[in-house]
Design an enzyme around this catalytic site. Sequence first.
Site, PDB file in Angstrom:
ATOM      1  N   GLU A   1      -8.612 -10.575  17.382  1.00  0.00           N
ATOM      2  CA  GLU A   1      -9.935 -11.163  17.225  1.00  0.00           C
ATOM      3  C   GLU A   1      -9.983 -11.918  15.904  1.00  0.00           C
ATOM      4  OE1 GLU A   1     -12.096 -11.069  19.561  1.00  0.00           O
ATOM      5  OE2 GLU A   1     -11.303  -9.464  20.849  1.00  0.00           O
TER       6      GLU A   1
ATOM      7  N   HIS B   1       0.816  -1.218   0.000  1.00  0.00           N
ATOM      8  CA  HIS B   1       0.000   0.000   0.000  1.00  0.00           C
ATOM      9  C   HIS B   1       0.850   1.268   0.000  1.00  0.00           C
ATOM     10  CE1 HIS B   1      -3.701  -2.321   1.710  1.00  0.00           C
ATOM     11  NE2 HIS B   1      -3.564  -2.459   0.398  1.00  0.00           N
TER      12      HIS B   1
ATOM     13  N   THR C   1      -4.527  -8.449  10.785  1.00  0.00           N
ATOM     14  CA  THR C   1      -5.310  -7.951   9.657  1.00  0.00           C
ATOM     15  C   THR C   1      -6.793  -8.241   9.878  1.00  0.00           C
ATOM     16  OG1 THR C   1      -5.156  -9.974   8.349  1.00  0.00           O
ATOM     17  CG2 THR C   1      -3.372  -8.371   8.122  1.00  0.00           C
ATOM     18  N   SER C   2      -7.634  -7.402   9.295  1.00  0.00           N
ATOM     19  CA  SER C   2      -9.081  -7.547   9.475  1.00  0.00           C
ATOM     20  C   SER C   2      -9.687  -8.556   8.513  1.00  0.00           C
ATOM     21  CB  SER C   2      -9.771  -6.188   9.267  1.00  0.00           C
ATOM     22  OG  SER C   2      -9.614  -5.752   7.925  1.00  0.00           O
TER      23      SER C   2
ATOM     24  N   ASN D   1      -4.050 -12.966  15.498  1.00  0.00           N
ATOM     25  CA  ASN D   1      -4.871 -11.770  15.514  1.00  0.00           C
ATOM     26  C   ASN D   1      -5.515 -11.592  16.880  1.00  0.00           C
ATOM     27  OD1 ASN D   1      -5.818  -9.480  14.260  1.00  0.00           O
ATOM     28  ND2 ASN D   1      -7.137 -10.548  12.794  1.00  0.00           N
TER      29      ASN D   1
END
Length: 235
Positions: free
Chosen positions: A201, A106, A174-175, A199
């Site tokens: 969550e 990115h 990461t989501s 992660n």
Amino acid sequence: MSLIVILTGAGISAESGVDTFRDSGGIWSRYDFRKVATPEGFAANPTLVHQFYNDRREQLSLVEPNAAHHALARLEREYRGSVVVITQNIDNLHERAGTKNLIHMHGELCKALCVRCKKRFEWEGPLSAFDNCPNCGHSGCLRPDVVWFGEMPYHMDIIEKMLIHADMFVSIGTSGSVYPAAMFVEVASGNGARTVELNLECSEVSELFDERIKGRATEIVPPFVDALLAGELNG
């Protein structure tokens, strides 16, 4: 020799004090991304966009790499195979921790891109609409070297090759909601890689991983790296 491909997201840098973008209370809850993170927003108000990223750059100068960043740098140094870190983050904390084999998909906050000559430059301080390009000399043509909404992430051809040849794919912080990175686990798994998610969550793609380890990155990444280096996990 085996290849470990690691994807990192906002969760690994959040513990260093870097603001996240998508979490509750994150940057996109306070700013309209269309005004500060799109080509159209930059064309309409480059001063606003430059100030937004200047603020991010100033914040970055106040934080340090954390234990998770340092653990991944150690893995790269000591692992007998190869380690590639792909990061969605635009900060430079991986580099400052010592990671060398790094892909910024990115872009990078501490770089500027000339929209005229397409050259990239290291840029540590404030950036403005009046700065001259160090290469072509024109003013008003430098922008932050970050991938905005509607733009293609960088180095996707290299990333695809890494995922296809990976023996292990690890996702950290990461989501699982941002594409194409959310699809990396499918590509790696489809080509025979063992997949592990670390992660705080469960992500939106957690069910696609062979193994899931929940916790703060600074608490779970160092022992995970220790286990890899000790041969307790097959990389």
